[in-house]
Design an enzyme around this catalytic site. Sequence first.
Site, PDB file in Angstrom:
ATOM      1  N   HIS A 132       0.817  -1.209   0.000  1.00 61.49           N
ATOM      2  CA  HIS A 132       0.000   0.000   0.000  1.00 61.49           C
ATOM      3  C   HIS A 132       0.850   1.257   0.000  1.00 61.49           C
ATOM      4  O   HIS A 132       2.090   1.209   0.003  1.00 61.49           O
ATOM      5  CB  HIS A 132      -0.965  -0.005   1.191  1.00 61.49           C
ATOM      6  CG  HIS A 132      -0.325  -0.070   2.548  1.00 61.49           C
ATOM      7  ND1 HIS A 132       0.564   0.864   3.024  1.00 61.49           N
ATOM      8  CD2 HIS A 132      -0.475  -0.974   3.562  1.00 61.49           C
ATOM      9  CE1 HIS A 132       0.929   0.566   4.249  1.00 61.49           C
ATOM     10  NE2 HIS A 132       0.321  -0.564   4.608  1.00 61.49           N
TER      11      HIS A 132
ATOM     12  N   CYS B 106       2.751  -4.839   6.703  1.00 60.50           N
ATOM     13  CA  CYS B 106       2.473  -4.653   5.277  1.00 60.50           C
ATOM     14  C   CYS B 106       3.686  -4.042   4.579  1.00 60.50           C
ATOM     15  O   CYS B 106       4.646  -3.618   5.213  1.00 60.50           O
ATOM     16  CB  CYS B 106       1.255  -3.761   5.080  1.00 60.50           C
ATOM     17  SG  CYS B 106      -0.294  -4.490   5.675  1.00 60.50           S
TER      18      CYS B 106
END
Length: 231
Positions: free
Chosen positions: A160, A168
């Site tokens: 992201h 992440c």
Amino acid sequence: MFKQSTGTYNFLRLLSILALFTCNQCSFFRRNTIGKVLKKYQEPVSKKLSPLFKKKGLPFPTKSLEILVFKKEAKVELWTQKQDQLQYIKSYAMTTNSGVSGPKLREGDRQIPEGFYSVVGLNPNSRFHLSMKIDYPNRFDLEMAKKEGRENPGTNIFIHGKAASIGCVAIGDRNIEELFVLTALTGKDNVKVKIYPNDIRGGGTFTKCKVCPDWLPTLYEKLVEDQLRYK
């Protein structure tokens, strides 16, 4: 009694409405779509990337995409295939890092996973600008968790934007715009994600992890063999 119940009801209703307005995950108030993202970013991304692809003799968009993530170096590389040969496209720097060397084992350990993954979803309403969900835990991760009695190996791992991570892969807003568009045009089913503890193509071995399950050497053997194909 009736007035008190009504007042309590109205108070709870007001709290519910306020919660909806402050929820940064609620797609009801964030009606972006993949189509709208492409409408906004496809032209500038194409203008930036298509000359690079053309210079390398590659079609744009490409028919397949391979995303390599190197945790220690905090970098992401994009590759594709050209006449059965792997072809490097470009790199992105991760804007932050999370965890240490070694696989993700449980929810909340802040670890970026290690292994072979697929893209299973594109989120145009991410609170991290845009995001791409990978299929962690995959079948292998689930099998190892079951073997060790780990009931919650974690979930919701994304590539992201922004510069925040608790497991992440964060690559910043401009970079995720490129990768999101390229993945959408290529087709998420044609995109592979490989996450390695570090880059060993110049020699050396994978960084030793602090928590090493007994199955990790088997996974690392496959990751080493795979990584050395990208030279």
